[in-house]
Every structure is written in structure tokens, then in C-alpha cells.
Design an enzyme around this catalytic site. Structure first.
Site, PDB file in Angstrom:
ATOM      1  CE1 TYR A 145      -3.279   8.903 -13.416  1.00 12.00           C
ATOM      2  CE2 TYR A 145      -2.560  10.523 -11.124  1.00 12.00           C
ATOM      3  CZ  TYR A 145      -2.207   9.635 -11.978  1.00 12.00           C
ATOM      4  OH  TYR A 145      -1.082   9.823 -12.278  1.00 12.00           O
ATOM      5  CB  CYS A 172       0.407  30.538 -18.556  1.00 14.59           C
ATOM      6  SG  CYS A 172      -0.163  31.092 -19.469  1.00 14.59           S
ATOM      7  CD  GLU A 173      -1.781  23.529 -19.106  1.00 14.14           C
ATOM      8  OE1 GLU A 173      -0.530  23.541 -18.989  1.00 14.14           O
ATOM      9  OE2 GLU A 173      -1.960  21.636 -19.323  1.00 14.14           O
ATOM     10  N   PRO A 203       1.072  -1.038  -0.045  1.00 13.06           N
ATOM     11  CG  PRO A 203       0.106  -0.408   1.546  1.00 13.06           C
ATOM     12  CD  PRO A 203       1.236  -2.269   1.251  1.00 13.06           C
ATOM     13  N   GLY A 204       0.822   2.339  -1.214  1.00 13.21           N
ATOM     14  CA  GLY A 204       1.072   3.579  -0.355  1.00 13.21           C
ATOM     15  C   GLY A 204       0.222   4.256  -0.526  1.00 13.21           C
ATOM     16  NE  ARG A 205      -4.974   6.165  -4.460  1.00 10.25           N
ATOM     17  CZ  ARG A 205      -3.941   6.656  -5.860  1.00 10.25           C
ATOM     18  NH1 ARG A 205      -4.599   7.162  -5.981  1.00 10.25           N
ATOM     19  NH2 ARG A 205      -3.903   6.512  -5.741  1.00 10.25           N
TER      20      ARG A 205
HETATM   21  N1  LLP Z   1       2.862  -1.969  -6.304  1.00  9.57           N
HETATM   22  C1  LLP Z   1       3.265  -1.487  -7.505  1.00  9.57           C
HETATM   23  C2  LLP Z   1       3.678  -2.417  -7.829  1.00  9.57           C
HETATM   24  C3  LLP Z   1       2.496  -0.081  -7.638  1.00  9.57           C
HETATM   25  O1  LLP Z   1       2.913  -0.327  -9.147  1.00  9.57           O
HETATM   26  C4  LLP Z   1       1.954   0.438  -7.115  1.00  9.57           C
HETATM   27  C5  LLP Z   1       1.507   2.122  -7.916  1.00  9.57           C
HETATM   28  C6  LLP Z   1       1.289   0.356  -5.781  1.00  9.57           C
HETATM   29  C7  LLP Z   1       2.200  -0.618  -5.267  1.00  9.57           C
HETATM   30  C8  LLP Z   1       0.874   1.665  -4.983  1.00  9.57           C
HETATM   31  O2  LLP Z   1      -0.385   1.825  -4.757  1.00  9.57           O
HETATM   32  P1  LLP Z   1      -1.425   2.511  -4.365  1.00  9.57           P
HETATM   33  O3  LLP Z   1      -1.634   1.490  -3.637  1.00  9.57           O
HETATM   34  O4  LLP Z   1      -0.749   3.611  -3.749  1.00  9.57           O
HETATM   35  O5  LLP Z   1      -2.075   2.430  -4.833  1.00  9.57           O
HETATM   36  N2  LLP Z   1       0.275   8.030 -10.456  1.00  9.57           N
HETATM   37  C9  LLP Z   1      -0.741   7.367  -9.414  1.00  9.57           C
HETATM   38  C10 LLP Z   1      -1.267   6.253  -8.805  1.00  9.57           C
HETATM   39  C11 LLP Z   1      -0.570   5.473 -10.046  1.00  9.57           C
HETATM   40  C12 LLP Z   1       0.184   4.023  -8.985  1.00  9.57           C
HETATM   41  C13 LLP Z   1       1.516   3.662  -9.539  1.00  9.57           C
HETATM   42  N3  LLP Z   1       1.564   1.896  -8.837  1.00  9.57           N
HETATM   43  C14 LLP Z   1      -1.844   8.606  -8.396  1.00  9.57           C
HETATM   44  O6  LLP Z   1      -1.731   9.537  -8.302  1.00  9.57           O
HETATM   45  O7  LLP Z   1      -3.484   8.126  -8.734  1.00  9.57           O
END
Ligand code: LLP
Length: 474
Positions: free
Chosen positions: A367, A394-395, A320-322
Site C-alpha cells: 500500500y 529477495c526483492e 474498528p480493527g486498526r
Molecule cells: N469491517 C469490515 C466489513 C471491513 O471490511 C473492515 C476492513 C473492517 C471492519 C475493519 O477496518 P479497520 O477499522 O481495521 O480499518 N489490509 C488493509 C486493510 C483492509 C481492511 C479490510 N476491511 C491494511 O493493511 O490497511
């Protein structure tokens, strides 16, 4: 003109994002919905406070725009995942937001770290993060990135192509190590927010196709290489997902491949990583699942599928990241101008311009992502006005919050706080229009600490060789 943006929220591929109706105003425009705002966010005498500090003090110390990260909130979410996934591994996805302080918190709190470039790896290593707890991703890792990862002793490399298998086996052989690897499997599932699609959708750059046989071929190739140790399989199906059924289908398919690998190669792999992608609440009505429910559901599916095939249940991991950092930070901007625009039928929209924009939050433009914000420096009982918060770039697509109700006494100099900007805002920030990137300031127990400082004009100009004495001609 066709729209080619890839919405990370709604389902993509063959459909456009569903159109959104703006909802009516909340009775209290300044209300902080606990599902959206960081745990310590509250109003004190009408003024927004975070981590025990008023935004007035934070802005006096750090100026605007700035991201303020509620350390306690983020670490609690990280700990919540570790607890929910006890017996499994939680790798925080550094792409959401990474700096040395975050890497150290994760280290202390028992998480692993997923990095996907040499740059993210460098942050982790420079912060002293234990290499054995790092997993390295990427569909096009360079020889130097792979070499650095192997030399550092990175615990897992998730291989993504046949070319990489060749490169990595040569690098590991030269270094005299047996590098543990996972195979990234394209399981034919794509999930976003409320929906998932469990057919085709293999037409993308990541991983080895399960249906097309490449995943089995990759496992076979790795098993024959003495410098690589095949320890498991990896799948990542999308981002900002609320509907857990996509993970279920992915898990079933990955376990199916574990069975084939046992039958055909005589190998019982010990690990499955189901990636990241768990959604968070950006606006009212977004309803993410709790980590313990997700963990329980994933475990049950993996155990059931393994039992059906007579396999030992492998160790599970997630990335998890987000869901860990997203809700923990807010961005505070100062209002510069307010312009009323007639929409027809007597309706008006206020274009509220702030001192940042698409350079510090590209997600709305890229997005069509939804955010919400509140007046932060005071409360107000003025009637609501339909507003669009826009940046200074500027967009015309430079939108931070597409639709929000703000008090109609809003005035230049007021502060706006945008919720849930912890993930993929600073990490995707740019210098478009030569705008310096904002700082990320950690706040905890009444103390603020600059984690990443604000860029200066000198930072921006440092790369411009026409302004240095050291112009190089070759
Ligand atoms: N693991 C892999 C292999 C991934 O490609 C990603 C995200 C994650 C984990 C983490 O995903 P999360 O839990 O954060 O959803 N920039 C985009 C999201 C692209 C995510 C790419 N990969 C945004 O702002 O929504």
C-alpha cells in the site's frame, strides 16, 4: 509499468497516492511520539521499554524479529470505544489481528467480534467467544462456513450476495433456526485517510448497490424468507480514514434505505452497522479522531436523518480493527547490514537491512504505507542519516520503513523498533522465501507472554509431502 497496488492509506480508484516528501530529522531521533507509540512505551536508561520490560530482556527471551503487544494499551483502546459508543455495539474486526488471547480480552471487555472467514470464526469459537456476539462477514462465504456459523449460533450474518441469501436461507431452514442477518449496502462512498469520494465508486466486489436498487431487492428477498430475520443494514466505506464526512454521507444514505424499507416492506429495522475504517497515527502529522468525537458525530447524523424520516433511531454498531490494535504493537528487528548509497548531489541513503521484512509487514510494499522506527537498544546523539529500513527478502520492494532518520552510529546488532504494527502485519504475514513468521508476544506489568509462537523450520516443512512418510498418490 502501471501501478495497480491499492493504497489503504491515500485515496485510490482513479488517482495515485500523493508523493511524500521526507521531513527533516527530529532534534531527538530516539523520541517516542505518544501519538504513535503504545501507551507504556518509554526509554529507561536510553533503552526502549514496553509494558514494564526492557526490549533487551524481551529480545533475550523471545529473539528477533518479534511483535510485542502492549496489552494494557490495546485493552484501553477497546474500552475507550465501548465507553464512547455506550448504547451501541463495538465489534472488533478480527482481520486486523486475532488470536485466542485477544478474543478472550475482547470477551471480558464487552466487545463483539467481526469475523470474515471460517478460520477467524474457528479462532473465536475455540477461544470460547460467545457466538451471539459474533458478526460474520465475507463476500463469498462457503456453504460450510455458513453452516458452521448457523450451527454455532452466530448472532449476525452480514449477507453480501443473492446467491448467499439462497444458501443461507436453506441452511437456516435445515437447521430449524431463524438466522438474524444484516444486508451489506454499497453506499457509493469511498474514503481513505484525508479524503472521501461520494459519487459512483460502486465498482467493487462487496455488498449490494444502493443506487442500482440491489440493496432494496435484497431486503425484499430476505423479508420473504421465513428462515432469515432481517435485523438491519451494514456499510463499510474504507480504511485508515481521518475525514469523518465519508461516514456522515454513508450514514445518511443507509438511513434513507431504512426509510424505503419501512415504506415499501412495512419493516422498521432495528440496527445499523457503519463498519470500521478509523485511522491511526503511523507517522508524525497523522491526526486521527478520538472515539468519543466519532461516536458523537455518527449518533447525531443518524438521529437527525431518522427524525427527518419519522423513524425510530436504530441501534448503532461499528467495527474498528486498526484503531484498537494498530497502535498497541511494535515490531523489533535486529540490524544485519548497513549500506550507504549515493543519491547524487552529495546526498546519501543508508539501506539498513533487518532480519524480517515483507513477510512480517507487507503493508509498505502493498500500500506504500508509512511507518516510523527508532533505535531501541540504546540512545545515541550521533548525527542523523537518511535511512531506508529494508528486509531480508529477495526483492527490492521489500521495504519496511521507506524514509526515516536514524543515528549515523547505527551498527549491525543494534535493535530497531517499528511503531504501530499491531494491525494487518501479523494477520497478513506470509512465509515468502520460506521465512518463518515471527511471534506475537503480549507484554503487561513487567511480564511477557507468547500469544502466537514463532514458526519453526519444522512448521515450514510440515506441509511438504516430499519430506513425509505419508506421501499420497491418487
Ligand atoms: N469491517 C469490515 C466489513 C471491513 O471490511 C473492515 C476492513 C473492517 C471492519 C475493519 O477496518 P479497520 O477499522 O481495521 O480499518 N489490509 C488493509 C486493510 C483492509 C481492511 C479490510 N476491511 C491494511 O493493511 O490497511
Amino acid at each position: 509499468m502501471s501501478r495497480s497496488a491499492h493504497p489503504a492509506g491515500p485515496r485510490h480508484a482513479d488517482v495515485l497516492p500523493e508523493s511524500r516528501q521526507s521531513t527533516g530529522p527530529d532534534a531527538d531521533l530516539g523520541r517516542l511520539d505518544p501519538a504513535i507509540w503504545p501507551a507504556t512505551a518509554q526509554r529507561v536508561g536510553g533503552v526502549l521499554a514496553l509494558g514494564g520490560r526492557s526490549v533487551l530482556d524481551l529480545v533475550a527471551d523471545h529473539q528477533t524479529p518479534a511483535l510485542f503487544l502492549d496489552e494494557a494499551d490495546m485493552r484501553q483502546r477497546a474500552a475507550g470505544f465501548v465507553e464512547a459508543f455506550a448504547g451501541a455495539d463495538v465489534f472488533y474486526a478480527g482481520k486486523a489481528f486475532l488470536c485466542s488471547a485477544v478474543a478472550r480480552w475482547l470477551e471480558q471487555d464487552g466487545l463483539g467480534l467481526d469475523v470474515c472467514t471460517g478460520g477467524e470464526l474457528a479462532v473465536a469459537l475455540r477461544a470460547g467467544f460467545p457466538p451471539a456476539r459474533i458478526a460474520m462477514h465475507g463476500n463469498n462465504k462457503s456453504v460450510s462456513e455458513l453452516t458452521r456459523a448457523v450451527d454455532a449460533g452466530v448472532g449476525r450474518i452480514v449477507v453480501d450476495s443473492f446467491a448467499e441469501i439462497d444458501r443461507l436461507s436453506a441452511i437456516a431452514a435445515a437447521a430449524g433456526v431463524r438466522q438474524p442477518v444484516l444486508v451489506r449496502v454499497t453506499v457509493g462512498v469511498e474514503a481513505h485517510t484525508h479524503e472521501f469520494i461520494a459519487t459512483a465508486h460502486e465498482d467493487q466486489k462487496f455488498g449490494f448497490s444502493l443506487a442500482g436498487g440491489a440493496a432494496m431487492d435484497a431486503a425484499t428477498a430476505i423479508a420473504a424468507l421465513p428462515s432469515l430475520e432481517l435485523v438491519g443494514l451494514h456499510s463499510h466505506i474504507g480504511s485508515q480514514i481521518f475525514d469523518m464526512s465519508g461516514f456522515g454521507v454513508a450514514a445518511e444514505r443507509v438511513v434513507g434505505l431504512l426509510g424505503r424499507i419501512r415504506d415499501e416492506l412495512g419493516l422498521e429495522l432495528a440496527e445499523i452497522d457503519l463498519g470500521g475504517g478509523l485511522g491511526i497515527a503511523y507517522v508524525a502529522g497523522d491526526a486521527p479522531q478520538a472515539p468519543k468525537d466519532i461516536a458523537g458525530a455518527l449518533r447525531a447524523i443518524v438521529e437527525r436523518e431518522c427524525a427527518a424520516l419519522g423513524l425510530r433511531a436504530p441501534r448503532l454498531s461499528v467495527e474498528p480493527g486498526r484503531a484498537i490494535v494498530g497502535p498497541s504493537a511494535i515490531t523489533v528487528y535486529e540490524v544485519g547490514t548497513i549500506k550507504a548509497v549515493e543519491l547524487g548531489g552529495g546526498a546519501q541513503r543508508a539501506f539498513v537491512s533487518v532480519d524480517g521484512g515483507m513477510s512480517d509487514n507487507i503493508r509498505t510494499a502493498l500500500y506504500d504505507a508509512s511507518y516510523t522506527c527508532v533505535l531501541a537498544n540504546r540512545d545515541s546523539t550521533a548525527p542523523p542519516m537518511l535511512s531506508r529500513v529494508v528486509g531480508k527478502h529477495c526483492e527490492s520492494g521489500d521495504i519496511v520503513v521507506r524514509d526515516v532518520w536514524l543515528p549515523s552510529d547505527l551498527t549491525p546488532g543494534d535493535l530497531l523498533a517499528v511503531a504501530a504494527t499491531g494491525a494487518y502485519c501479523h494477520s497478513m504475514a506470509s512465509n515468502y522465501n520460506h521465512v518463518p513468521r515471527p511471534p506475537v508476544v503480549g507484554v503487561r506489568d513487567g511480564i511477557s507472554t507468547v500469544l502466537v509462537r514463532r514458526e519453526t523450520e519444522d512448521d515450514l516443512l510440515r506441509l511438504d509431502m516430499g519430506l513425509t512418510e505419508m506421501s499420497v498418490r491418487t
